[in-house]
Design an enzyme around this catalytic site. Structure first.
Site, mmCIF file in Angstrom:
data_model
loop_
_atom_site.group_PDB
_atom_site.id
_atom_site.type_symbol
_atom_site.label_atom_id
_atom_site.label_comp_id
_atom_site.label_asym_id
_atom_site.label_seq_id
_atom_site.Cartn_x
_atom_site.Cartn_y
_atom_site.Cartn_z
ATOM 1 N N TRP A 104 0.813 -1.066 0.065
ATOM 2 C CA TRP A 104 0.025 0.094 -0.001
ATOM 3 C C TRP A 104 0.938 1.366 0.034
ATOM 4 O O TRP A 104 0.791 2.313 -0.506
ATOM 5 C CB TRP A 104 -1.077 -0.186 1.043
ATOM 6 N N ASP A 174 -1.743 6.764 6.391
ATOM 7 C CA ASP A 174 -2.869 5.770 5.902
ATOM 8 C C ASP A 174 -3.204 4.434 6.908
ATOM 9 O O ASP A 174 -2.579 3.658 7.286
ATOM 10 C CB ASP A 174 -2.248 4.837 4.639
ATOM 11 N N LYS A 198 -13.082 -1.492 6.977
ATOM 12 C CA LYS A 198 -12.413 -2.543 7.604
ATOM 13 C C LYS A 198 -12.683 -2.380 9.465
ATOM 14 O O LYS A 198 -13.536 -3.006 9.740
ATOM 15 C CB LYS A 198 -10.960 -2.686 7.512
HETATM 16 N N1 PMP Z 1 -4.574 1.261 2.339
HETATM 17 C C1 PMP Z 1 -4.669 0.281 2.873
HETATM 18 C C2 PMP Z 1 -3.489 0.149 3.965
HETATM 19 C C3 PMP Z 1 -5.544 -0.720 2.700
HETATM 20 O O1 PMP Z 1 -5.695 -1.937 3.355
HETATM 21 C C4 PMP Z 1 -6.064 -0.538 1.142
HETATM 22 C C5 PMP Z 1 -7.321 -1.531 1.058
HETATM 23 N N2 PMP Z 1 -7.218 -2.806 1.319
HETATM 24 C C6 PMP Z 1 -6.100 0.693 0.548
HETATM 25 C C7 PMP Z 1 -5.104 1.498 1.097
HETATM 26 C C8 PMP Z 1 -7.205 1.042 -0.235
HETATM 27 O O2 PMP Z 1 -8.248 1.333 -0.155
HETATM 28 P P1 PMP Z 1 -9.587 1.764 -0.882
HETATM 29 O O3 PMP Z 1 -10.091 0.418 -1.659
HETATM 30 O O4 PMP Z 1 -10.696 2.306 0.103
HETATM 31 O O5 PMP Z 1 -9.267 2.539 -2.039
#
Ligand code: PMP
Length: 363
Positions: A104, A174, A198
């Site tokens: 991520w 994040d 989550k």
């Molecule tokens: N950052 C992290 C740490 C994630 O786990 C995720 C999704 N699993 C995201 C960003 C992306 O999130 P979204 O699907 O809401 O764009």
């Protein structure tokens, strides 16, 4: 009453508290005697607005009502934040600094590169992101507009235990996969953000908690809906918000309060994660934890078996036994149990029992 709940280890969207689902069900058709569902009413009306404001107030209350912080509700997921952060903060001559900890963080950096100058301040790539970089002696460029970290890498299963002090450079995190899993000193951060799906509610809303002055002066040349200032000056009601998702966030945060707030939630999370890591560590090497012990995540327990065949068999047999979502992310393989706030201890103890049993049969 619902009769059967799955042992839900999905990585996101993920398990929600049963109490919240039941409350939402009870007021689904007729919300607070309006004769309408919350989904059917104007976002400009007093009823919706009170829910919207209540959710913001509860979030700030959980954080100890820090002075100068605001809560925004956005759309487009955490992925849109990867772009909005550099678009809003990387003015002429500014650099976005990033700590590389996994999949991520990598996506966040890639997006920032599309927008402006970036700098990798630290990285654990050489450990295949199975540990976290040491951030005690960080050197940030003078021009740093912010330092971006990923508090919990959902795919690799590593989580920061503490954060660096960054002086005048705002720290941005994040927190999509670990927000509110434990107490949070928000004053260390200029901004944190999380897709809700989550630990906060259903998908559809992205929660941003930030210092007001960071949000206030977005550049005028970027599109209106991509400016933090648009959301700040309109209480996240410039356009139609994801009203049902915001309502659910309010209910989930209420549930966190009822569970003893962030420290109450943390104690439960430590019990759950402790049980699973213990099962892995006591298996005599049959199960191998992916992340370094000190970097292990409270939320995403990643582990492997001796061969991919055995892992496939584990995924198959566990599903047949009613355990959902244990297959690791397609990019890294292996197995992963996501045990967010709403996953009950009972699901984890049932999984630990299953793991013991599987080992007996195949070890
Ligand atoms: N950052 C992290 C740490 C994630 O786990 C995720 C999704 N699993 C995201 C960003 C992306 O999130 P979204 O699907 O809401 O764009």
């Amino acid at each position: 009453m619902l009769s059967k709940r799955a042992y839900n280890f999905n990585a996101g969207p993920a398990a929600l508290p049963l109490k919240v689902l039941e409350r939402a069900q009870a007021e689904f058709v007729d919300f607070r005697n309006t004769g309408m569902s919350i989904m059917e009413m104007s976002h400009r009306g007093a009823v919706y607005e009170s829910v919207h404001n209540e959710a913001q107030e509860r979030i700030l209350r959980l954080l100890g009502n820090p002075e100068g912080y605001k809560v925004l509700f956005l759309q487009g997921g955490a992925s849109t934040q990867f772009a909005m952060i550099p678009m809003n903060f990387l003015g002429e001559g500014k650099t976005g600094s990033y700590v590389m900890t996994g999949s991520w963080a990598d996506k966040a950096l890639k997006e920032a590169k599309l927008v402006g100058e970036t700098h990798v301040a630290a990285s654990s790539k050489e450990s295949s992101y199975m540990s976290l970089p040491n951030l005690s002696n960080l050197e940030l460029p003078e021009s740093s507009a912010y330092l971006h970290v990923t508090s919990n890498e959902t795919i690799e299963g590593v989580q920061f235990q503490s954060y660096p002090s960054t002086g005048n450079v705002p720290l941005i995190a994040d927190m999509s996969s670990d927000i509110f899993c434990r107490p949070l000193d928000i004053t260390q951060f200029g901004m944190v953000y999380a897709g809700a799906q989550k630990n906060l509610g259903p998908s559809g809303v992205t929660v941003v908690i930030a210092r007001e002055e960071l949000l206030a002066d977005s550049p005028g040349h970027i599109p209106t809906m991509l400016r933090y200032s648009t959301f700040l000056s309109n209480n996240s009601l410039y356009n139609t918000p994801p009203s049902f998702s915001v309502y659910m966030v309010n209910e989930v945060v209420k549930w966190i309060e009822e569970e003893g707030g962030l420290s109450g939630i943390e104690a439960k999370n430590r019990d759950k994660a402790g049980l699973l890591y213990q099962t892995i560590d006591n298996s005599g090497g049959f199960y191998k934890g992916c992340a370094d012990t000190e970097s292990r995540s409270l939320m995403n327990v990643t582990f492997r078996l001796a061969t991919e065949e055995l892992e496939k068999l584990f995924a198959k047999e566990s599903e047949q036994a009613g355990f959902i979502g244990l297959k690791g992310h397609r990019s890294v393989g292996g197995l992963r149990a996501s045990i967010y706030n709403a996953v009950p201890y009972e699901s984890c103890s049932a999984l630990a029992d299953f793991m013991g049993d599987f080992q007996k049969r195949h070890g």
